[in-house]
Design a protein around this motif. Structure first.
Motif, PDB file in Angstrom:
ATOM      1  N   SER A 119      37.420  32.069  34.929  1.00  0.00           N
ATOM      2  CA  SER A 119      37.165  32.435  36.324  1.00  0.00           C
ATOM      3  C   SER A 119      36.343  33.730  36.362  1.00  0.00           C
ATOM      4  CB  SER A 119      38.484  32.640  37.065  1.00  0.00           C
ATOM      5  OG  SER A 119      39.115  33.825  36.603  1.00  0.00           O
ATOM      6  N   PRO A 120      35.638  33.966  37.467  1.00  0.00           N
ATOM      7  CA  PRO A 120      34.845  35.205  37.573  1.00  0.00           C
ATOM      8  C   PRO A 120      35.695  36.470  37.434  1.00  0.00           C
ATOM      9  CG  PRO A 120      34.211  33.651  39.291  1.00  0.00           C
ATOM     10  CD  PRO A 120      35.409  33.069  38.592  1.00  0.00           C
ATOM     11  N   GLU A 121      36.913  36.436  37.957  1.00  0.00           N
ATOM     12  CA  GLU A 121      37.792  37.607  37.866  1.00  0.00           C
ATOM     13  C   GLU A 121      38.166  37.893  36.411  1.00  0.00           C
ATOM     14  OE1 GLU A 121      38.486  34.966  39.890  1.00  0.00           O
ATOM     15  OE2 GLU A 121      37.948  35.859  41.814  1.00  0.00           O
ATOM     16  N   HIS A 122      38.488  36.835  35.678  1.00  0.00           N
ATOM     17  CA  HIS A 122      38.849  37.015  34.270  1.00  0.00           C
ATOM     18  C   HIS A 122      37.652  37.492  33.451  1.00  0.00           C
ATOM     19  CE1 HIS A 122      42.595  34.209  34.562  1.00  0.00           C
ATOM     20  NE2 HIS A 122      42.839  35.427  34.989  1.00  0.00           N
TER      21      HIS A 122
ATOM     22  N   ALA B 270      35.139  39.241  34.539  1.00  0.00           N
ATOM     23  CA  ALA B 270      34.837  40.625  34.930  1.00  0.00           C
ATOM     24  C   ALA B 270      35.771  41.610  34.240  1.00  0.00           C
ATOM     25  CB  ALA B 270      34.933  40.774  36.444  1.00  0.00           C
ATOM     26  N   VAL B 271      37.056  41.303  34.207  1.00  0.00           N
ATOM     27  CA  VAL B 271      38.000  42.239  33.599  1.00  0.00           C
ATOM     28  C   VAL B 271      37.789  42.317  32.083  1.00  0.00           C
ATOM     29  CG1 VAL B 271      39.995  40.711  33.197  1.00  0.00           C
ATOM     30  CG2 VAL B 271      40.370  43.098  33.782  1.00  0.00           C
TER      31      VAL B 271
ATOM     32  N   LEU C 248      36.160  47.745  39.298  1.00  0.00           N
ATOM     33  CA  LEU C 248      36.428  46.441  39.903  1.00  0.00           C
ATOM     34  C   LEU C 248      37.022  46.545  41.306  1.00  0.00           C
ATOM     35  CD1 LEU C 248      37.889  44.647  36.748  1.00  0.00           C
ATOM     36  CD2 LEU C 248      35.615  44.339  37.751  1.00  0.00           C
TER      37      LEU C 248
ATOM     38  N   VAL D 289      40.231  47.280  42.092  1.00  0.00           N
ATOM     39  CA  VAL D 289      41.584  46.720  42.126  1.00  0.00           C
ATOM     40  C   VAL D 289      42.537  47.734  41.499  1.00  0.00           C
ATOM     41  CG1 VAL D 289      40.800  44.314  42.049  1.00  0.00           C
ATOM     42  CG2 VAL D 289      41.273  45.526  39.927  1.00  0.00           C
TER      43      VAL D 289
ATOM     44  N   THR E   4      46.751  45.351  38.341  1.00  0.00           N
ATOM     45  CA  THR E   4      46.010  44.091  38.445  1.00  0.00           C
ATOM     46  C   THR E   4      45.095  43.911  37.240  1.00  0.00           C
ATOM     47  OG1 THR E   4      46.099  44.215  40.851  1.00  0.00           O
ATOM     48  CG2 THR E   4      44.438  42.746  39.905  1.00  0.00           C
ATOM     49  N   VAL E   5      44.468  45.012  36.807  1.00  0.00           N
ATOM     50  CA  VAL E   5      43.609  44.943  35.618  1.00  0.00           C
ATOM     51  C   VAL E   5      44.439  44.522  34.406  1.00  0.00           C
ATOM     52  CG1 VAL E   5      42.212  46.304  33.998  1.00  0.00           C
ATOM     53  CG2 VAL E   5      41.918  46.608  36.462  1.00  0.00           C
TER      54      VAL E   5
ATOM     55  N   ARG F 157      45.439  40.770  34.832  1.00  0.00           N
ATOM     56  CA  ARG F 157      44.267  39.904  34.672  1.00  0.00           C
ATOM     57  C   ARG F 157      43.811  39.863  33.219  1.00  0.00           C
ATOM     58  NH1 ARG F 157      40.312  41.155  39.838  1.00  0.00           N
ATOM     59  NH2 ARG F 157      41.691  40.246  41.414  1.00  0.00           N
TER      60      ARG F 157
END
Length: 169
Positions: free
Chosen positions: A116-119, A121-122, A140, A142, A146-147, A150
């Motif tokens: 996923s884009p979130e994964h 990015a982290v 990010l 967040v 959350t970091v 994720r």
């Protein structure tokens, strides 16, 4: 049903340029690179089951096979006695072995594309850019917790994707 010649031709059309680039970067010798690519395609022909598209993209298997071919060739050359000559020309510049790094980079890139884009990015912030949890959280937008979560789930997902691609982690 395709013939053996059609299969090799198709593999060469789809993956030959990448295999050639990796082999040339590794060997810096067109003859050795060509031999390595040919041997890789012969091994692919012998193990056609590894190329079944229902198992995913065959590139990781082809790159791993090319890497093995190049290592086998290097080992075979290293056990042969060195020939000494009196005529010393220009020094032979050693070329670093980049096949493994190139193959790994391609496989990781292909695996990351499936997250996923979130994964993505982290992982990019924490691993590629070397940011701390606090720095990644600021970039990010967040919270640090959350970091952390994720990152945990992104690494789990990445491991599953790599296993699906046939790469043991």
């Amino acid at each position: 049903m395709t013939s053996d010649a059609d299969l090799i031709r198709l593999l060469h059309e789809r993956h030959g340029a990448l295999l050639w680039a990796v082999a040339m970067r590794t060997t810096a010798d067109p003859g050795r690179a060509q031999d390595a690519v040919q041997e890789t395609l012969v091994r692919a022909w012998r193990h056609v089951d590894a190329l079944d598209e229902s198992r995913g993209d065959p590139r990781p298997w082809l790159l791993r096979t090319l890497r093995n071919v190049l290592i086998d060739e290097w080992r075979a050359r290293s056990v042969r006695p060195e020939v000494l000559v009196d005529d010393v020309g220009e020094p032979d510049l050693a070329v670093a072995d980049h096949a493994d790094a190139a193959a790994q980079a391609w496989v990781v890139d292909a695996a990351l594309a499936r997250l996923s884009p979130e994964h993505r990015a982290v992982l990019a912030e924490c691993y590629y850019r070397g940011r701390s949890v606090r720095e990644a959280a600021a970039v990010l937008g967040v919270p640090p917790g959350t970091v952390k979560s994720r990152t945990h789930y992104a690494l789990r997902a990445l491991r599953l994707v790599l296993e699906e691609m046939g790469i043991g982690v």
